[in-house]
Design an enzyme around this catalytic site. Structure first.
Site, PDB file in Angstrom:
ATOM      1  N   HIS A  13       0.817  -1.223   0.000  1.00 56.53           N
ATOM      2  CA  HIS A  13       0.000   0.000   0.000  1.00 56.53           C
ATOM      3  C   HIS A  13       0.853   1.276   0.000  1.00 56.53           C
ATOM      4  O   HIS A  13       0.336   2.366  -0.265  1.00 56.53           O
ATOM      5  CB  HIS A  13      -0.933   0.031   1.213  1.00 56.53           C
ATOM      6  CG  HIS A  13      -2.011  -1.007   1.170  1.00 56.53           C
ATOM      7  ND1 HIS A  13      -2.814  -1.190   0.067  1.00 56.53           N
ATOM      8  CD2 HIS A  13      -2.409  -1.929   2.093  1.00 56.53           C
ATOM      9  CE1 HIS A  13      -3.668  -2.188   0.312  1.00 56.53           C
ATOM     10  NE2 HIS A  13      -3.433  -2.645   1.520  1.00 56.53           N
ATOM     11  N   ASP A  50      -2.668 -10.128  -3.001  1.00 58.67           N
ATOM     12  CA  ASP A  50      -3.212  -9.706  -1.715  1.00 58.67           C
ATOM     13  C   ASP A  50      -4.686  -9.350  -1.907  1.00 58.67           C
ATOM     14  O   ASP A  50      -5.072  -8.844  -2.964  1.00 58.67           O
ATOM     15  CB  ASP A  50      -2.430  -8.490  -1.212  1.00 58.67           C
ATOM     16  CG  ASP A  50      -2.758  -8.101   0.221  1.00 58.67           C
ATOM     17  OD1 ASP A  50      -1.943  -8.386   1.103  1.00 58.67           O
ATOM     18  OD2 ASP A  50      -3.834  -7.504   0.432  1.00 58.67           O
ATOM     19  N   HIS A  52      -6.313  -6.979  -0.848  1.00 53.78           N
ATOM     20  CA  HIS A  52      -6.502  -5.539  -0.973  1.00 53.78           C
ATOM     21  C   HIS A  52      -5.716  -5.011  -2.166  1.00 53.78           C
ATOM     22  O   HIS A  52      -4.663  -5.546  -2.499  1.00 53.78           O
ATOM     23  CB  HIS A  52      -6.068  -4.846   0.325  1.00 53.78           C
ATOM     24  CG  HIS A  52      -6.710  -5.448   1.535  1.00 53.78           C
ATOM     25  ND1 HIS A  52      -6.007  -6.232   2.430  1.00 53.78           N
ATOM     26  CD2 HIS A  52      -7.991  -5.416   1.965  1.00 53.78           C
ATOM     27  CE1 HIS A  52      -6.833  -6.646   3.373  1.00 53.78           C
ATOM     28  NE2 HIS A  52      -8.038  -6.173   3.113  1.00 53.78           N
ATOM     29  N   ASP A 138      -4.391 -12.612   2.971  1.00 53.53           N
ATOM     30  CA  ASP A 138      -5.658 -12.122   3.503  1.00 53.53           C
ATOM     31  C   ASP A 138      -6.837 -12.421   2.585  1.00 53.53           C
ATOM     32  O   ASP A 138      -7.970 -12.082   2.915  1.00 53.53           O
ATOM     33  CB  ASP A 138      -5.584 -10.620   3.821  1.00 53.53           C
ATOM     34  CG  ASP A 138      -4.802  -9.837   2.806  1.00 53.53           C
ATOM     35  OD1 ASP A 138      -4.621 -10.341   1.680  1.00 53.53           O
ATOM     36  OD2 ASP A 138      -4.351  -8.724   3.134  1.00 53.53           O
TER      37      ASP A 138
END
Length: 245
Positions: A13, A50, A52, A138
């Site tokens: 991120h 991931d 996200h 995740d």
């Protein structure tokens, strides 16, 4: 022949000038630039699975044709305002950002379809010299930060797929960088399956969660998931990441 970088904090991120989420520095992006500047690697593909969105690499390489950034993520998870299929780079980097937003509740069928219908064709067009996988767990079925359903076997199959693509396209050059994954009871089994697939060695450890989760009906590719993947595939084909040799 390949490597798994087990490190913290995660990085995908983090953008050019600031950290985001739980991320301070974008480890995969730094590795890509290091490979280019120090080792002379010309073209690098990042395949971020991931749960996200990989907003950091998207922002860092937005106008760069030397790095193909692919993100498979939960649609409108985190960050909520980024990661749509029509975000595909700009300037010299137009076509070198590929987003595959999957509906919440997607399981193994959806992820393998995304790999087959979008990731593999994009990689074959781009012809990378190195593949880096920001590897978040995740998207696993018990994770508290997302709503996906992947099992240890899902990660084994995805890893085997990208490993085969690396052998086909870039002499097996493949590096995994550890990202998210916050279900302490299940992440060890997801990670072990990934390491087993990378190494070619199968341990005697059994995943106690696997039988029940494999039987979950949403592991099969659903019509609405297939439609979302086709939208991403169409977007990639309409603005493909050309090889730059």
């Amino acid at each position: 022949d390949n490597a798994y970088v087990l490190m913290r904090p995660p990085g995908h991120h983090a953008e050019r000038s600031e950290g985001k989420g739980f991320c301070v520095f974008n480890n995969a992006a730094v590795a890509a630039r290091h490979a280019q500047s120090v080792h002379g690697v010309a073209r690098i593909a990042l395949v971020d699975w991931d749960a996200h969105h990989g907003n950091g690499a998207q922002q860092i390489f937005w106008d760069d044709a030397s790095v193909l950034e692919i993100s498979i993520h939960q649609d409108r998870g985190f960050p909520q305002s980024i990661g749509a299929v029509d975000e595909n780079g700009a300037g010299a980097g137009l076509g070198y950002t590929v987003n595959i937003p999957l509906p919440p509740g997607s399981g193994e069928g959806a992820y393998l379809a995304a790999m087959e219908q979008v990731v593999a064709p994009a990689l074959r067009i781009f012809a990378p010299d190195l593949i880096i996988v920001p590897c978040g767990f995740d998207a696993g079925h018990l994770d508290p930060t997302a709503r996906m359903l992947l099992t240890s076997e899902s990660f084994r199959r995805m890893t085997s797929s990208i490993k085969q693509l690396a052998v086909e396209l870039c002499h097996g050059r493949l590096v995994f960088v550890h990202e998210g994954g916050y279900a302490l009871q299940s992440v060890p089994f997801l990670a072990l399956a990934t390491l087993e697939a990378l190494s070619g060695h199968r341990s005697a450890v059994n995943d106690p969660f696997l039988p029940s989760m494999q039987a979950h009906p949403m592991q099969q590719l659903q019509a609405h998931q297939s439609a979302a993947i086709e939208v991403a595939a169409t977007a990639m084909r309409s603005c493909p990441p050309q090889a730059t040799r």
